[in-house]
Write a protein that holds these residues in place. Structure first.
Motif, PDB file in Angstrom:
ATOM      1  N   GLY A  12       0.770  -1.089  -0.069  1.00 20.56           N
ATOM      2  CA  GLY A  12      -0.063  -0.025   0.159  1.00 20.56           C
ATOM      3  C   GLY A  12       0.763   1.233   0.158  1.00 20.56           C
ATOM      4  O   GLY A  12       0.529   2.146  -0.649  1.00 20.56           O
ATOM      5  N   ALA A  13       1.848   1.323   0.792  1.00 21.54           N
ATOM      6  CA  ALA A  13       2.849   2.507   0.807  1.00 21.54           C
ATOM      7  C   ALA A  13       3.539   2.763  -0.454  1.00 21.54           C
ATOM      8  O   ALA A  13       3.588   3.973  -0.902  1.00 21.54           O
ATOM      9  CB  ALA A  13       3.707   2.027   2.045  1.00 21.54           C
ATOM     10  N   ARG A  14       3.862   1.685  -0.719  1.00 15.17           N
ATOM     11  CA  ARG A  14       4.853   1.969  -2.485  1.00 15.17           C
ATOM     12  C   ARG A  14       3.727   2.198  -3.388  1.00 15.17           C
ATOM     13  O   ARG A  14       3.766   3.161  -4.190  1.00 15.17           O
ATOM     14  CB  ARG A  14       5.345   0.445  -2.697  1.00 15.17           C
ATOM     15  N   PHE A  15       2.601   1.740  -3.530  1.00 17.92           N
ATOM     16  CA  PHE A  15       1.458   2.166  -4.371  1.00 17.92           C
ATOM     17  C   PHE A  15       1.105   3.577  -4.321  1.00 17.92           C
ATOM     18  O   PHE A  15       1.046   4.448  -5.225  1.00 17.92           O
ATOM     19  CB  PHE A  15       0.140   1.417  -4.243  1.00 17.92           C
ATOM     20  N   LEU A  16       0.952   4.215  -2.955  1.00 19.37           N
ATOM     21  CA  LEU A  16       0.591   5.560  -2.517  1.00 19.37           C
ATOM     22  C   LEU A  16       1.738   6.420  -3.175  1.00 19.37           C
ATOM     23  O   LEU A  16       1.528   7.516  -3.700  1.00 19.37           O
ATOM     24  CB  LEU A  16       0.419   5.819  -1.147  1.00 19.37           C
ATOM     25  N   ARG A  17       3.110   6.083  -2.917  1.00 24.02           N
ATOM     26  CA  ARG A  17       4.274   6.940  -3.269  1.00 24.02           C
ATOM     27  C   ARG A  17       4.037   7.041  -4.983  1.00 24.02           C
ATOM     28  O   ARG A  17       4.525   8.105  -5.334  1.00 24.02           O
ATOM     29  CB  ARG A  17       5.314   6.365  -2.927  1.00 24.02           C
ATOM     30  N   GLY A  18       3.795   5.829  -5.570  1.00 21.62           N
ATOM     31  CA  GLY A  18       3.597   6.021  -6.937  1.00 21.62           C
ATOM     32  C   GLY A  18       2.583   6.794  -7.443  1.00 21.62           C
ATOM     33  O   GLY A  18       2.655   7.581  -8.651  1.00 21.62           O
ATOM     34  N   LEU A  19       1.412   6.705  -6.765  1.00 20.40           N
ATOM     35  CA  LEU A  19       0.141   7.326  -6.832  1.00 20.40           C
ATOM     36  C   LEU A  19       0.587   8.912  -6.669  1.00 20.40           C
ATOM     37  O   LEU A  19       0.203   9.821  -7.734  1.00 20.40           O
ATOM     38  CB  LEU A  19      -0.920   7.267  -5.933  1.00 20.40           C
TER      39      LEU A  19
END
Length: 325
Positions: A12-19
């Motif tokens: 989730g955290a890595r996806f949010l950074r990508g977002l």
């Protein structure tokens, strides 16, 4: 655009950074805001301190302080305090806390002891990591203490252990018969959580564990109803590729609740509110029986920030396509 995401730990955290990276590189979306509803079912008290692993992983990742190799914990960490605790015989030693990480848990515990809510404490921690300046608001799913426990049997009869012991010490290798969210019966959604879902333009489900991350958030009273009722398209990103977790032990968690480890099975857990489902190309034709669900195949490996930004962009594109229908 007002974006709301339900998120667990590393994925989730890595996806949010990508977002956030995708929003920054897309001029018409650069002013978008992101509200993150974080899982607190992983929370645990260690050495007298309240530890919130998923919230901290999001803080450190978005704030640029995470240990990239692990995906959790602090970069350039030392473990002198943990070593001293071991010298005293303090337990447990299977959950390693670094010296910088201890600072977060100490101040969180101090503020909670002074009467602040977990939401208020999380907002203070988010300020230190610069999330508001990025247009990101991090909300715990609830201010009430909730802890996920796992019922296991190692040959001496069933017993319950904290999720962290099953996940970290046992590496999820001991079969789980069920998960119990202790305290959920007393929990209420934290301030702002339900409104963030109801008032969003888009709701995203990152590739977090569907059972013990997203699933625990969905157990908070009112959250699932808010997702059913929101006018925003709800788009999820599969945490599995050809039945294999991108990271972690989602397959073991699905097995524990009687499901096979497939992208279709995960989509079924969200069937009452999911509008769009981003899957790996090889999985695109495997999600059937949900005629209202728009399924799109895209590469899902979050190999770096740019690749993850592409995944987040594809999820937003699917959401915008659904909004125009």
């Amino acid at each position: 655009m007002r974006i709301t995401a339900l998120a667990g730990g590393v994925g989730g955290a890595r996806f949010l950074r990508g977002l956030r990276a995708h929003l920054d590189r897309t001029p018409e979306l650069a002013d978008s805001t992101v509200t993150v509803i974080g899982n607190t079912g992983d929370d645990i008290t260690l050495f007298g301190l309240r530890v919130c692993p998923d919230l901290d992983t999001i803080l450190y990742t978005l704030g640029g302080g995470v240990h990239e190799g692990q995906g959790w914990g602090r970069a350039d960490e030392t473990f002198r305090v943990q070593g001293e605790l071991a010298a005293y015989g303090a337990v447990p030693q299977w959950f390693h806390l670094g010296d910088q990480d201890f600072g977060t848990h100490i101040v969180r515990s101090q503020w909670l002891g002074q009467g602040l809510s977990l939401s208020e404490v999380t907002a203070r921690l988010a300020e230190r990591w610069g999330l508001p300046q990025q247009g990101v608001t991090l909300l715990p799913m609830t201010d009430s203490p909730v802890e996920t426990h796992v019922v296991v049997d190692e040959g001496e009869g069933p017993r319950a252990v904290h999720f962290q012991e099953w996940w970290v010490r046992m590496q999820a290798k001991v079969p789980a018969s069920r998960f119990v969210a202790v305290g959920m019966d007393q929990a209420t959604a934290a301030p702002g959580v339900l409104d963030a879902i109801r008032q969003a333009d888009v709701v995203l489900l990152p590739p977090s564990n569907p059972v013990v991350s997203i699933g625990i958030i969905l157990g908070v009273p009112g959250v699932r109803d808010a997702l059913r009722g929101t006018t925003a398209p709800v788009v999820g990103v599969s945490p599995l590729i050809s039945g294999v977790p991108v990271r972690g032990h989602a397959d073991a968690c699905l097995q524990a609740i009687g499901l096979v480890s497939t992208t279709a099975a995960v989509a079924g857990l969200y069937a009452d509110f999911l509008d769009g489902w981003l899957v790996a190309p090889d999985d695109e034709g495997t999600v059937t029986g949900q005629p209202r669900l728009a399924v799109r195949g895209r590469p899902l490996l979050m190999t770096d920030v740019d690749a993850t930004a592409d995944i987040a962009g594809a999820a937003l594109d699917l959401a915008l396509e659904l909004k125009q229908r």
